[in-house]
Write a protein that holds these residues in place. Structure first.
Motif, PDB file in Angstrom:
ATOM      1  N   ARG A 124       0.817  -1.219   0.000  1.00 42.39           N
ATOM      2  CA  ARG A 124       0.000   0.000   0.000  1.00 42.39           C
ATOM      3  C   ARG A 124       0.851   1.268   0.000  1.00 42.39           C
ATOM      4  O   ARG A 124       0.312   2.361  -0.106  1.00 42.39           O
ATOM      5  CB  ARG A 124      -0.924   0.001   1.225  1.00 42.39           C
ATOM      6  N   ASP A 125       2.176   1.095   0.168  1.00 43.84           N
ATOM      7  CA  ASP A 125       3.112   2.216   0.252  1.00 43.84           C
ATOM      8  C   ASP A 125       2.662   3.198   1.326  1.00 43.84           C
ATOM      9  O   ASP A 125       2.529   4.401   1.094  1.00 43.84           O
ATOM     10  CB  ASP A 125       3.250   2.911  -1.098  1.00 43.84           C
ATOM     11  N   ILE A 126       2.439   2.669   2.529  1.00 44.70           N
ATOM     12  CA  ILE A 126       1.994   3.485   3.652  1.00 44.70           C
ATOM     13  C   ILE A 126       3.201   4.194   4.249  1.00 44.70           C
ATOM     14  O   ILE A 126       4.238   3.582   4.504  1.00 44.70           O
ATOM     15  CB  ILE A 126       1.305   2.612   4.723  1.00 44.70           C
ATOM     16  N   GLY A 127       3.083   5.503   4.502  1.00 42.81           N
ATOM     17  CA  GLY A 127       4.170   6.267   5.082  1.00 42.81           C
ATOM     18  C   GLY A 127       3.719   7.019   6.317  1.00 42.81           C
ATOM     19  O   GLY A 127       2.558   6.981   6.718  1.00 42.81           O
ATOM     20  N   GLY A 128       4.675   7.714   6.946  1.00 44.37           N
ATOM     21  CA  GLY A 128       4.359   8.499   8.137  1.00 44.37           C
ATOM     22  C   GLY A 128       4.478   7.660   9.398  1.00 44.37           C
ATOM     23  O   GLY A 128       5.216   6.674   9.465  1.00 44.37           O
ATOM     24  N   ILE A 129       3.719   8.051  10.420  1.00 49.41           N
ATOM     25  CA  ILE A 129       3.724   7.337  11.699  1.00 49.41           C
ATOM     26  C   ILE A 129       2.795   6.132  11.608  1.00 49.41           C
ATOM     27  O   ILE A 129       1.665   6.253  11.118  1.00 49.41           O
ATOM     28  CB  ILE A 129       3.272   8.267  12.833  1.00 49.41           C
ATOM     29  N   ILE A 130       3.260   4.990  12.068  1.00 45.26           N
ATOM     30  CA  ILE A 130       2.466   3.755  12.027  1.00 45.26           C
ATOM     31  C   ILE A 130       2.462   3.148  13.421  1.00 45.26           C
ATOM     32  O   ILE A 130       3.527   2.983  14.044  1.00 45.26           O
ATOM     33  CB  ILE A 130       3.052   2.751  11.014  1.00 45.26           C
ATOM     34  N   VAL A 131       1.277   2.838  13.932  1.00 44.57           N
ATOM     35  CA  VAL A 131       1.124   2.230  15.250  1.00 44.57           C
ATOM     36  C   VAL A 131       0.505   0.850  15.069  1.00 44.57           C
ATOM     37  O   VAL A 131      -0.563   0.723  14.450  1.00 44.57           O
ATOM     38  CB  VAL A 131       0.249   3.094  16.174  1.00 44.57           C
ATOM     39  N   ILE A 132       1.166  -0.176  15.589  1.00 40.77           N
ATOM     40  CA  ILE A 132       0.686  -1.557  15.451  1.00 40.77           C
ATOM     41  C   ILE A 132       0.279  -2.071  16.822  1.00 40.77           C
ATOM     42  O   ILE A 132       1.092  -2.084  17.760  1.00 40.77           O
ATOM     43  CB  ILE A 132       1.781  -2.466  14.854  1.00 40.77           C
ATOM     44  N   ASP A 133      -0.970  -2.474  16.941  1.00 40.04           N
ATOM     45  CA  ASP A 133      -1.495  -2.993  18.207  1.00 40.04           C
ATOM     46  C   ASP A 133      -1.528  -4.517  18.128  1.00 40.04           C
ATOM     47  O   ASP A 133      -2.534  -5.113  17.730  1.00 40.04           O
ATOM     48  CB  ASP A 133      -2.890  -2.420  18.473  1.00 40.04           C
ATOM     49  N   PHE A 134      -0.405  -5.149  18.490  1.00 36.83           N
ATOM     50  CA  PHE A 134      -0.376  -6.605  18.541  1.00 36.83           C
ATOM     51  C   PHE A 134      -1.204  -7.087  19.732  1.00 36.83           C
ATOM     52  O   PHE A 134      -1.451  -6.335  20.688  1.00 36.83           O
ATOM     53  CB  PHE A 134       1.064  -7.108  18.686  1.00 36.83           C
ATOM     54  N   ILE A 135      -1.622  -8.357  19.686  1.00 34.85           N
ATOM     55  CA  ILE A 135      -2.350  -8.934  20.814  1.00 34.85           C
ATOM     56  C   ILE A 135      -1.388  -9.032  22.000  1.00 34.85           C
ATOM     57  O   ILE A 135      -0.231  -9.431  21.848  1.00 34.85           O
ATOM     58  CB  ILE A 135      -2.904 -10.328  20.451  1.00 34.85           C
ATOM     59  N   ASP A 136      -1.853  -8.670  23.192  1.00 38.32           N
ATOM     60  CA  ASP A 136      -1.000  -8.648  24.386  1.00 38.32           C
ATOM     61  C   ASP A 136      -0.407 -10.024  24.669  1.00 38.32           C
ATOM     62  O   ASP A 136      -1.121 -11.041  24.671  1.00 38.32           O
ATOM     63  CB  ASP A 136      -1.803  -8.181  25.601  1.00 38.32           C
ATOM     64  N   MET A 137       0.902 -10.043  24.925  1.00 38.50           N
ATOM     65  CA  MET A 137       1.606 -11.285  25.265  1.00 38.50           C
ATOM     66  C   MET A 137       2.171 -11.158  26.678  1.00 38.50           C
ATOM     67  O   MET A 137       2.710 -10.108  27.047  1.00 38.50           O
ATOM     68  CB  MET A 137       2.729 -11.546  24.258  1.00 38.50           C
ATOM     69  N   ALA A 138       2.069 -12.212  27.447  1.00 44.87           N
ATOM     70  CA  ALA A 138       2.514 -12.171  28.842  1.00 44.87           C
ATOM     71  C   ALA A 138       4.026 -12.289  28.969  1.00 44.87           C
ATOM     72  O   ALA A 138       4.627 -11.707  29.872  1.00 44.87           O
ATOM     73  CB  ALA A 138       1.822 -13.283  29.640  1.00 44.87           C
ATOM     74  N   ARG A 139       4.677 -13.041  28.092  1.00 43.34           N
ATOM     75  CA  ARG A 139       6.094 -13.327  28.224  1.00 43.34           C
ATOM     76  C   ARG A 139       6.949 -12.355  27.409  1.00 43.34           C
ATOM     77  O   ARG A 139       6.668 -12.091  26.239  1.00 43.34           O
ATOM     78  CB  ARG A 139       6.397 -14.753  27.784  1.00 43.34           C
ATOM     79  N   ALA A 140       8.007 -11.883  28.045  1.00 42.50           N
ATOM     80  CA  ALA A 140       8.896 -10.927  27.383  1.00 42.50           C
ATOM     81  C   ALA A 140       9.576 -11.551  26.179  1.00 42.50           C
ATOM     82  O   ALA A 140       9.785 -10.891  25.159  1.00 42.50           O
ATOM     83  CB  ALA A 140       9.937 -10.416  28.380  1.00 42.50           C
ATOM     84  N   ARG A 141       9.940 -12.842  26.258  1.00 47.52           N
ATOM     85  CA  ARG A 141      10.633 -13.478  25.130  1.00 47.52           C
ATOM     86  C   ARG A 141       9.735 -13.564  23.898  1.00 47.52           C
ATOM     87  O   ARG A 141      10.217 -13.486  22.769  1.00 47.52           O
ATOM     88  CB  ARG A 141      11.117 -14.866  25.530  1.00 47.52           C
ATOM     89  N   ASN A 142       8.437 -13.721  24.106  1.00 52.31           N
ATOM     90  CA  ASN A 142       7.511 -13.734  22.972  1.00 52.31           C
ATOM     91  C   ASN A 142       7.391 -12.345  22.354  1.00 52.31           C
ATOM     92  O   ASN A 142       7.319 -12.203  21.129  1.00 52.31           O
ATOM     93  CB  ASN A 142       6.140 -14.249  23.407  1.00 52.31           C
ATOM     94  N   ARG A 143       7.358 -11.315  23.198  1.00 54.77           N
ATOM     95  CA  ARG A 143       7.310  -9.949  22.667  1.00 54.77           C
ATOM     96  C   ARG A 143       8.571  -9.651  21.858  1.00 54.77           C
ATOM     97  O   ARG A 143       8.505  -9.031  20.786  1.00 54.77           O
ATOM     98  CB  ARG A 143       7.149  -8.942  23.813  1.00 54.77           C
ATOM     99  N   ASP A 144       9.713 -10.100  22.375  1.00 54.52           N
ATOM    100  CA  ASP A 144      10.972  -9.886  21.649  1.00 54.52           C
ATOM    101  C   ASP A 144      10.979 -10.635  20.315  1.00 54.52           C
ATOM    102  O   ASP A 144      11.502 -10.138  19.312  1.00 54.52           O
ATOM    103  CB  ASP A 144      12.151 -10.345  22.511  1.00 54.52           C
ATOM    104  N   ALA A 145      10.397 -11.846  20.312  1.00 54.90           N
ATOM    105  CA  ALA A 145      10.365 -12.636  19.081  1.00 54.90           C
ATOM    106  C   ALA A 145       9.532 -11.952  18.005  1.00 54.90           C
ATOM    107  O   ALA A 145       9.906 -11.926  16.823  1.00 54.90           O
ATOM    108  CB  ALA A 145       9.813 -14.031  19.363  1.00 54.90           C
ATOM    109  N   VAL A 146       8.403 -11.367  18.399  1.00 55.02           N
ATOM    110  CA  VAL A 146       7.542 -10.664  17.439  1.00 55.02           C
ATOM    111  C   VAL A 146       8.237  -9.420  16.913  1.00 55.02           C
ATOM    112  O   VAL A 146       8.208  -9.131  15.699  1.00 55.02           O
ATOM    113  CB  VAL A 146       6.186 -10.312  18.094  1.00 55.02           C
ATOM    114  N   LEU A 147       8.877  -8.671  17.798  1.00 56.49           N
ATOM    115  CA  LEU A 147       9.583  -7.463  17.364  1.00 56.49           C
ATOM    116  C   LEU A 147      10.744  -7.814  16.443  1.00 56.49           C
ATOM    117  O   LEU A 147      11.009  -7.116  15.448  1.00 56.49           O
ATOM    118  CB  LEU A 147      10.090  -6.702  18.591  1.00 56.49           C
ATOM    119  N   ARG A 148      11.424  -8.919  16.744  1.00 53.63           N
ATOM    120  CA  ARG A 148      12.537  -9.370  15.891  1.00 53.63           C
ATOM    121  C   ARG A 148      12.021  -9.787  14.515  1.00 53.63           C
ATOM    122  O   ARG A 148      12.625  -9.453  13.491  1.00 53.63           O
ATOM    123  CB  ARG A 148      13.258 -10.535  16.566  1.00 53.63           C
TER     124      ARG A 148
END
Length: 618
Positions: A360-384
């Motif tokens: 879509r060639d989306i530009g500017g500020i983008i905010v992504i609301d992922f589903i909340d994860m309890a474990r930090a390692r899972n959050r890191d995996a998604v960000l990676r």
């Protein structure tokens, strides 16, 4: 990652698509694919670019402009370059020989913009960002001329190498370029130069220097404002920037565009010429590879994920918000856990989010609301995973860590209009708001408006009003019948006409006059008229009766409940302001016989209808 480029040229627009597929391909397979016109099922559309005649991107164009206004408070100037809107030039983008310019974050150093530019001054500027919405183009005095392997910066100095290349290749390319006799200025080695040799650089340096000499000559003899250098068209621009050994082929469905690409590559990368093919297969190129389908999907708000989850993409003025939902995905296997289900959905979403940003060639500020994860390692995996996917994106991006609210914030460079902006325009009904007023809200407003109109026509006994029939139905047949109270208060008689095609808030006085004159114009039928109507639904209250509708006017037909969905000849027995009562005259006729819905058998009714459809006067 295997890639190919598709170029489709129509009379009014040019479209370019980049396709990607996992896995490598051998030379033998590549040759076999060139001889085949079948579509590989594993190709996926990664990027789409559209350029329309009269709306071509001006990024890269160089203009001789005239300073229109200098704003010291903004440290910026507006420059007339001959377009509808003046260009915006910030002090950070000002380059003057031998002059140090004050930059942001360097207080007290260099000259301010009011000391450097004055209204009426002629300067040479380059467009670095297309006009977007209400903003004019962004300009820079730091000129750059892009080739296939190099970018020439006449006012710059030194040699720079793309950071997308690995360290060993960057060092090799720097050594190769240092062997070339370089003219004065700065030189940047592009990502596409991977594997390039000294001979490639020598050929391109001569080519870029020739372009700059032509640019200077035109600038000297052209009066401001004037275009002195125009960037390449869309197909050449895309092939110049990305086409390399990792691309299997470029398919072009237009002979002139094919010849331009071959000519460009012959001068800059002769080894790639054989990979450009003129396509004349059927069905059309974009349809065969599913690009048309992908193009239509860019307008949809919801994007489904393989597991059953989905994304919802919403656009705002300053940002784009992407929400991730698990949807129908509830996990797999007997031992499936909530955290694992959520993580799998988020990992799929990370890949798809990047694909949609590119598509879509989306530009500017983008905010992504992922589903909340309890474990930090899972959050890191998604960000990676998100960052790994962004490595395939040629556009500059910056990703922030997960915020305290569990949101991933990022920016993506916005240089030209995206596919959505090119393909669409604001809705004429909602003006881009995405919502419209309800019939009840408009009916309340209409009731107040009718009281005002009544006092503006003191001599009239009746008025004919044109509005959407859904609104007039609430006034005439809604709870409490508001029109009766309005007529008692104003002493006027109101009649209504209109079709569903009218905007919901449309209100217009069509005729004002005596009660008989307005009634003659307004009422569609007279008692005794025989009319062929289509019975559309059973009567809501009277069992055994049916209803016909004509532009919002309701005709209740006695004893016709069994004939819903058919046409029947009826006799009008009672005529009201918004509805009539009728009885059957004959059994339904065969489909298509006797004319269309609401067609009367009497000449008098046809004459009255012709008068109603005459040009309205208020």
């Amino acid at each position: 990652m295997r890639k190919q480029v598709l170029v489709a040229v129509d009379r009014g627009e040019t479209r370019v698509a980049i396709l990607e597929a996992e896995g490598s391909v051998s030379s033998r397979q590549r040759s076999r694919q060139r001889g085949s016109r079948k579509t590989a099922t594993d190709w996926r559309v990664a990027e789409i670019y559209i350029e329309r005649r009269g709306a071509r991107s001006i990024v890269g164009n160089v203009y001789k402009g005239r300073v229109d206004n200098v704003l010291p408070g903004l440290e910026a100037a507006f420059v007339d370059i001959g377009l509808e809107k003046n260009g915006f030039l910030h002090s950070d983008d000002i380059v003057l020989p031998g002059v140090e310019v004050a930059r942001r974050g360097r207080a007290g150093k260099g000259k301010r913009i009011s000391e450097l530019l004055r209204p009426g001054q002629e300067i040479l500027v380059q467009v670095v960002k297309d006009p977007l919405k209400t903003k004019g183009p962004r300009l820079s005095m730091q000129l750059s001329i892009a080739g296939r392997y190099l970018v020439y910066v006449p006012q710059g100095e030194g040699i720079g190498v793309s950071r997308r290349l690995d360290d060993a290749e960057r060092a090799r390319l720097r050594r190769e370029l240092q062997k070339v006799a370089l003219p004065e200025g700065g030189w940047i080695v592009r990502t596409a130069a991977q594997g390039a040799k000294r001979e490639d650089f020598e050929r391109e340096v001569l080519y870029l220097r020739m372009l700059y000499d032509i640019l200077r000559e035109r600038a000297e003899r052209s009066p401001a404002p004037a275009l002195v250098f125009q960037g390449a068209d869309l197909p050449v621009r895309v092939v110049r920037d990305i086409f390399s050994d990792e691309f299997e082929r470029a398919l072009v469905d237009d002979e002139k565009a094919y010849e331009r690409l071959v000519s460009f590559l012959s001068r800059t990368a002769p080894e790639l010429v054989e990979r450009v093919e003129l396509d004349s297969g059927e069905p059309p190129l974009f349809e065969r590879f599913g690009v048309d389908r992908a193009l239509r999907s860019t307008l949809e708000r919801r994007v489904d994920l393989p597991s059953g989850g989905y994304l919802v993409i919403d656009y705002a003025e300053a940002m784009t918000v992407i929400d991730v939902n698990s949807g129908s995905f509830t996990g797999r296997g007997k031992g499936a856990k909530l955290e694992d289900t959520i993580t799998k959905t988020n990992l799929e979403a990370a890949d798809e989010v990047v694909r949609q940003l590119r598509l879509r060639d989306i530009g500017g500020i983008i905010v992504i609301d992922f589903i909340d994860m309890a474990r930090a390692r899972n959050r890191d995996a998604v960000l990676r995973r998100l960052r790994e996917a962004l490595e395939r994106d040629r556009t500059k991006t910056y990703v922030v860590e997960v915020s305290p609210l569990g949101l991933v914030e990022m920016t993506r460079q916005n240089v030209t209009e995206g596919v959505r902006e090119i393909l669409t325009k604001p809705c004429p009904t909602c003006n881009g708001e995405g919502v419209v007023l309800s019939e009840e809200t408009v009916a309340f407003e209409a009731a107040r408006w009718l009281r005002e109109i009544a006092f503006q026509h003191p001599a009239a006994e009746a008025l004919l009003i044109r509005m959407n029939p859904r609104v007039s139905a609430i006034l005439t047949r809604g709870p409490g019948r508001p029109i009766e109270e309005i007529e008692a208060e104003t002493g006027k008689r109101f009649h209504f006409e209109g079709t569903e095609a009218l905007p919901i808030d449309h209100m217009e006085v069509v005729m004002a006059g005596s009660a008989d004159e307005v009634a003659e114009r307004a009422l569609p039928f007279r008692e005794g008229d025989e009319v062929l109507v289509e019975l559309v639904e059973p009567h809501m209250y009277n069992e055994g009766d049916a209803v016909a509708k004509l532009d919002g006017y309701v005709i209740a037909v006695r004893g016709a409940a069994d004939l819903v969905g058919q046409k029947a000849l009826v006799r009008i027995e009672r005529v009201g302001r918004s509805s009539a009562e009728a009885s059957l005259v004959a059994q339904p006729e065969a489909s298509g016989a006797g004319g269309g819905e609401g067609q009367s058998r009497t000449p008098a009714v046809r004459r009255r209808r012709a008068r109603r459809e005459a040009p309205a006067t208020s």
